[in-house]
Design a protein around this motif. Structure first.
Motif, short mmCIF file in Angstrom:
data_model
loop_
_atom_site.label_atom_id
_atom_site.label_comp_id
_atom_site.label_asym_id
_atom_site.label_seq_id
_atom_site.Cartn_x
_atom_site.Cartn_y
_atom_site.Cartn_z
N LEU A 259 64.31 27.16 61.56
CA LEU A 259 63.64 28.10 62.45
C LEU A 259 62.97 27.36 63.61
O LEU A 259 62.56 26.20 63.49
CB LEU A 259 62.58 28.90 61.68
N TYR A 260 62.87 28.06 64.74
CA TYR A 260 62.13 27.51 65.87
C TYR A 260 60.74 27.10 65.40
O TYR A 260 60.11 27.85 64.64
CB TYR A 260 62.02 28.57 66.98
N PRO A 261 60.23 25.93 65.75
CA PRO A 261 60.69 24.99 66.78
C PRO A 261 61.67 23.93 66.29
O PRO A 261 61.73 22.85 66.89
CB PRO A 261 59.39 24.36 67.27
N ARG B 182 65.39 10.05 68.57
CA ARG B 182 65.11 10.99 67.49
C ARG B 182 64.17 10.37 66.47
O ARG B 182 63.99 9.15 66.44
CB ARG B 182 66.41 11.44 66.81
N VAL B 183 63.59 11.24 65.65
CA VAL B 183 62.72 10.82 64.56
C VAL B 183 63.32 11.37 63.28
O VAL B 183 63.38 12.59 63.09
CB VAL B 183 61.28 11.33 64.75
N LEU B 184 63.77 10.47 62.40
CA LEU B 184 64.42 10.89 61.16
C LEU B 184 63.39 11.09 60.06
O LEU B 184 62.53 10.22 59.84
CB LEU B 184 65.45 9.85 60.72
N GLU C 85 58.71 14.64 72.77
CA GLU C 85 58.45 14.18 71.41
C GLU C 85 58.88 15.23 70.38
O GLU C 85 59.44 14.91 69.33
CB GLU C 85 56.97 13.84 71.23
N GLU C 86 58.61 16.51 70.68
CA GLU C 86 59.04 17.58 69.77
C GLU C 86 60.56 17.64 69.68
O GLU C 86 61.12 17.87 68.60
CB GLU C 86 58.48 18.92 70.25
N LYS C 87 61.22 17.43 70.79
CA LYS C 87 62.69 17.44 70.78
C LYS C 87 63.24 16.25 69.99
O LYS C 87 64.27 16.37 69.31
CB LYS C 87 63.22 17.43 72.20
N ARG C 88 62.57 15.11 70.06
CA ARG C 88 63.02 13.96 69.29
C ARG C 88 62.94 14.26 67.80
O ARG C 88 63.85 13.91 67.03
CB ARG C 88 62.14 12.74 69.62
N GLU C 89 61.87 14.91 67.36
CA GLU C 89 61.75 15.25 65.94
C GLU C 89 62.80 16.28 65.54
O GLU C 89 63.38 16.20 64.45
CB GLU C 89 60.36 15.76 65.61
N ALA C 90 63.05 17.27 66.40
CA ALA C 90 64.06 18.29 66.10
C ALA C 90 65.44 17.65 65.97
O ALA C 90 66.21 17.99 65.06
CB ALA C 90 64.06 19.37 67.17
N ARG C 91 65.76 16.72 66.88
CA ARG C 91 67.07 16.05 66.79
C ARG C 91 67.22 15.27 65.50
O ARG C 91 68.32 15.16 64.95
CB ARG C 91 67.26 15.13 67.99
N GLY C 92 66.13 14.71 65.01
CA GLY C 92 66.19 13.96 63.77
C GLY C 92 66.09 14.81 62.52
O GLY C 92 66.34 14.33 61.42
#
Length: 464
Positions: free
Chosen positions: A31-33, A113-115, A309-316
């Motif tokens: 779900l978003y975000p 990204r942040v895994l 930063e939020e996008k990096r976490e989402a990508r991971g």
């Protein structure tokens, strides 16, 4: 019996229905975000979850779903069934230590990204094709098992190994049961029963929670059915003669609807989410956004507005979440504009007159604001307490309970500037206003987003 490959004809028909079935499979997946840290992404897998029997015994969740629907098969017809579900694959993150060993960690930070630990969804299918004649009586039973498996993926950044992802799938098992029975009456109708059951032998301990049960569950389970000869009856809008038989069908935790193109009835989708017959994805939708009850335009705009930063976490978080970020960031303006609503009930009524049954299309629209001199919102007026109110007049707002909502009541006594006086096709008069001292009045005026009141809801105000 074993899982089978479908004939090209059946595979082509199922492909038509899988577009919507995929939306069922991944409804609410992330779900978003789109970040694992978001609270609403910590309680997942809401729809069509068939848990192991040991967990069903202690929790208010189900270990089976049952579909019953009506069909009119031709002689020699074959029924094809495809059961689809997600299998929760538990992903943990490990960092590489200086001594060459790996240790669990809460995150691995890479440049893009942040895994973090996460449960990924792996799609599974169970397929069966059987002559309808063989389904009468005890029918067909297909046990299935998906073995446990472990996978390891090295994590590198600029060619340097930082850690690894460890994925584990636990063994799950289930049973697919299909049977049919001819109904009494003048019509050759059969009631088809399809049961999907989780038979995993995992045992719930005293302190077990739902999180522990999910790797042994069938998530978002649903079924696609196809007759290669004959038809299914609508369970939502059956013919009059079949309504009693439809009402007698017993559906547990699922609901069957006709699938595929309108006008065809050889496909059925049995879904844990209630749908209408012949459900379809909106043609304007640019891609899967996964969010339950998604509104594509809002989600696309809000996703694009996430911080880096939020996008990096989402990508991971997940490959599918990363695809959503990429979709929002690269969406062309013309595609985004297309998401701004569509009215499918409207049809063109302009153009050269031509026969359309007994109807002639007019040469001009039903109303042309540039050609109708009898209506001029910018200059029209209405009398309020004997005084003319028109664009530029100042009024005091007095909203009435019978006309308005609670939000408008906060405007009681506020002064406003009249922007236009409008007449509707039913003879009603509406006064469009912007509230004075509203800091957003200029934007509202530019966009034409006014507040509307009726003549008995305003009082005239002397100009200063």
């Amino acid at each position: 019996m074993t899982t089978v490959a479908f004939t090209p004809g059946t595979e082509a028909r199922f492909a038509v229905a899988r577009h919507v079935a995929d939306a069922v499979l991944f409804e609410g997946y992330v779900l978003y975000p789109y970040r694992a840290s978001a609270a609403k992404n910590r309680l997942r897998w809401q729809f069509g979850v068939l848990v192991p029997p040991s967990w069903s015994a202690v929790a208010e969740e189900h270990d089976l779903q049952r579909t019953e629907c009506l069909m009119e098969p031709r002689t020699g017809a074959e029924l094809a069934v495809e059961v689809r579900f997600l299998r929760a694959q538990r992903r943990t993150v490990e960092e590489l230590r200086e001594d060459g060993t790996y240790a669990p960690t809460d995150e691995l930070r890479l440049a893009d990204r942040v895994l973090v630990p996460w449960d990924e969804g792996v799609e599974e299918r169970v397929t069966l094709a059987v002559p309808v004649a063989e389904l009468r009586g005890d029918g067909a039973v297909l046990p299935f098992t998906r073995p446990a498996a472990d996978e390891v993926e090295k994590v590198t950044d600029d060619g340097r190994v930082l850690g690894r992802l460890v994925r584990r799938r636990d063994e799950i098992s289930g049973t697919l049961r299909i049977s049919s029975a001819e109904l009494d009456g003048p019509y050759r109708v059969e009631r088809l029963s399809v049961t999907v059951e989780n038979t995993s032998t995992w045992t719930a301990e005293r302190d077990t929670d739902r999180h522990a049960a999910l790797p042994y569950s069938l998530v978002a389970a649903h079924a696609l059915l196809r007759l290669d000869g004959g038809s299914f009856l609508s369970m939502t809008d059956p013919p009059e003669w079949a309504k009693g038989a439809v009402a007698a069908c017993r559906n547990l935790h699922t609901w069957p609807v006709l699938a595929g193109e309108p006008g065809r009835d050889d496909l059925m989708l049995s879904s844990p989410i209630i749908l209408e017959d012949h459900p379809a994805i909106a043609p304007e939708s640019p891609g899967a956004l996964y969010d339950a009850t998604e509104i594509d335009e809002i989600l696309a705009l809000r996703t694009a507005a996430l911080t880096d930063e939020e996008k990096r976490e989402a990508r991971g978080t997940d490959a599918r979440a990363a695809a959503v970020i990429e979709l929002a960031d690269t969406m062309p303006p013309e595609v985004l504009e297309r998401l701004h609503g569509a009215v499918r009930s409207l049809q063109s009524v302009t153009g050269t007159p031509k026969p359309a049954g007994n109807i002639l299309e007019p040469e001009t629209p039903w109303w042309d604001p540039g050609g109708d001199t009898g209506v001029d919102p910018g200059n029209d007026h209405v009398l309020v307490d004997g005084r003319a109110v028109r664009a530029g007049s100042r009024v005091v707002l007095r909203p009435r309970l019978r006309h308005t909502d609670a939000q408008d009541l906060f405007l009681d006594g506020r002064s406003a500037l009249v922007e236009a006086v409008l007449h509707d096709v039913d003879g009603g008069v509406h006064i469009a206003v912007t509230v004075e001292d509203d800091p957003g009045a200029d934007i509202r005026r530019e966009q034409g987003r006014f507040l509307y009141f009726q003549p008995d809801e305003v009082e005239t105000l002397e100009d200063r």
